[in-house]
Enzyme design. Sequence first.
Site, PDB file in Angstrom:
ATOM      1  N   GLY A   1      -0.285 -16.861  23.767  1.00  0.00           N
ATOM      2  CA  GLY A   1      -0.041 -16.343  25.235  1.00  0.00           C
ATOM      3  C   GLY A   1       0.935 -15.342  25.373  1.00  0.00           C
TER       4      GLY A   1
ATOM      5  N   ASP B   1     -11.769  -8.763  23.341  1.00  0.00           N
ATOM      6  CA  ASP B   1     -10.884  -9.609  22.571  1.00  0.00           C
ATOM      7  C   ASP B   1     -11.855 -10.182  21.450  1.00  0.00           C
ATOM      8  OD1 ASP B   1      -8.970  -8.634  23.928  1.00  0.00           O
ATOM      9  OD2 ASP B   1      -8.742 -10.833  25.018  1.00  0.00           O
TER      10      ASP B   1
HETATM   11  P1  ADP Z   1      -3.333 -15.071  24.416  1.00  0.00           P
HETATM   12  O1  ADP Z   1      -4.928 -15.060  24.383  1.00  0.00           O
HETATM   13  O2  ADP Z   1      -2.881 -13.641  24.747  1.00  0.00           O
HETATM   14  O3  ADP Z   1      -2.527 -15.678  23.468  1.00  0.00           O
HETATM   15  P2  ADP Z   1      -4.152 -16.869  26.847  1.00  0.00           P
HETATM   16  O4  ADP Z   1      -3.407 -17.114  27.790  1.00  0.00           O
HETATM   17  O5  ADP Z   1      -5.366 -16.097  27.062  1.00  0.00           O
HETATM   18  O6  ADP Z   1      -2.905 -15.854  25.772  1.00  0.00           O
HETATM   19  O7  ADP Z   1      -4.385 -18.141  25.988  1.00  0.00           O
HETATM   20  C1  ADP Z   1      -3.416 -19.040  25.387  1.00  0.00           C
HETATM   21  C2  ADP Z   1      -4.073 -20.208  25.572  1.00  0.00           C
HETATM   22  O8  ADP Z   1      -5.021 -20.326  24.597  1.00  0.00           O
HETATM   23  C3  ADP Z   1      -3.127 -21.379  25.368  1.00  0.00           C
HETATM   24  O9  ADP Z   1      -2.239 -21.726  26.439  1.00  0.00           O
HETATM   25  C4  ADP Z   1      -3.902 -22.599  24.683  1.00  0.00           C
HETATM   26  O10 ADP Z   1      -4.529 -23.315  25.670  1.00  0.00           O
HETATM   27  C5  ADP Z   1      -4.830 -21.553  24.334  1.00  0.00           C
HETATM   28  N1  ADP Z   1      -4.836 -21.608  22.526  1.00  0.00           N
HETATM   29  C6  ADP Z   1      -4.794 -20.433  21.988  1.00  0.00           C
HETATM   30  N2  ADP Z   1      -4.943 -20.700  20.545  1.00  0.00           N
HETATM   31  C7  ADP Z   1      -4.625 -22.032  20.241  1.00  0.00           C
HETATM   32  C8  ADP Z   1      -4.674 -23.034  19.219  1.00  0.00           C
HETATM   33  N3  ADP Z   1      -4.500 -22.666  18.114  1.00  0.00           N
HETATM   34  N4  ADP Z   1      -4.767 -24.401  19.639  1.00  0.00           N
HETATM   35  C9  ADP Z   1      -4.635 -24.662  20.788  1.00  0.00           C
HETATM   36  N5  ADP Z   1      -4.834 -23.883  21.985  1.00  0.00           N
HETATM   37  C10 ADP Z   1      -4.696 -22.684  21.852  1.00  0.00           C
HETATM   38 MG    MG Z   2      -6.355 -14.530  25.815  1.00  0.00          MG
END
Ligand code: ADP
Ligand code: MG
Length: 405
Positions: A122, A172
Amino acid sequence: MDNNQYLMISAYGSYFAEIPHYFVTAPGRVNLIGEHTDYNDGFVLPIAIDRRTYATARPMYGDLVKAKSVGFDDMEEFNIREDLKKRDRWVDYLMGVVDEMKKDSYNLNGFWALFRSDVPIGSGLSSSAALEVASGLLIASLFEHDIDRLELAKIARRAEQNFVGVNCGIMDQMATLLCAEDNALFIDCRDQSYKQVPVAFEDAGFMVVDTKVKRELDNSAYNERRSQCEAAVAAIAGKKKSVAALRDADIKDLEGIAGDVDEVIIKRARHIISENDRVLKAVKMLEAKDAGGFGSLMYESHESLQHDYQVSCDELDRVVEIARKTDGVLGARMTGAGFGGCAVALVKKGREQAFADAVGAAFAPPESEDTETDKKNEQDQPPLPEVFSVKPVEGASVQKLDIKS
Ligand code: ADP
Ligand code: MG
């Protein structure tokens, strides 16, 4: 077998009491320049970074999917044949990929999967695309579907758009899948064509500053920017038919509509038009190995995002200010959608610690005489920014495992 792979396989054993068949990695990414240009048919220039999501799985007889992500809730389960519904939990990203693959008539069965990530979650380094892409590659491997990487990027993007409900561009997922080691990926978002551009500065590298300010993906601000760009296109197209998106406009076209639209529309369009231009120049700077020139473009990009597009925030502006004042920092800018998240900086070799220290000192809470009060204040303080070096790595990878029990 590297350490991450070993850890994943042993963790898989303890969660599932089984041996996985495939191991996948998918990197996060940082966009070096070209912000908010994607939905204007413009240009972006990301690198995949050495922070990754790891996934490992085996197929299972039947229809049941079990999935665990280390650090997230409990085990998730769903039936692969059923109509999948959003749960507002992490597994939505996996289910979204399954859903899109089903729409494309890929034959899928049950599987058990484990995920773990060291991409900050996030923060704007695209942990979400890393998760989608890791899911997609894993499923394609498990059920022996040979999917072209650009096609897989599109599936992953549709998962985020249609199932999770985030109106994201294709950058992305393309960066996570298509980046090459020691290269940036120049993407033309109009037709999704791309080329590798070597990152070979002699004595400078990229650093990320995660402000830890949670980017409230401010949907209303984002949608407002999109419609302001559309308003600018409509006004320009009234005079110059060849302009279908801001990508086709140039700065002079803005003079032509100056009296017709609100000043704010002009500012928004000026950012997009100048930013596209900066991406093209940045590619030339990479090719010329001109770190100073590349850094100046990063500062200009930030100025434009701060004042014309107005998607920065105090913390990001402060980071860029500190960069400007720190000897050996060649450039810095906010990266990602804005309103928090990360900045990216270009820093001379040997000056990394000095920059990290300068950021740390500027964000440290003021000290008081009284240590008890300090302790209490520490608990109330927002988390401090994290500063780390990143290097351009290879995109996602798959490995077939051959483990004897
Ligand atoms: P970013 O892509 O910038 O990190 P986003 O809000 O688009 O932020 O995505 C974050 C969300 O993606 C998290 O809240 C979670 O739901 C999911 N996520 C990302 N990586 C993982 C992971 N390794 N395991 C579980 N969920 C994940
Ligand atoms: Mg994202």
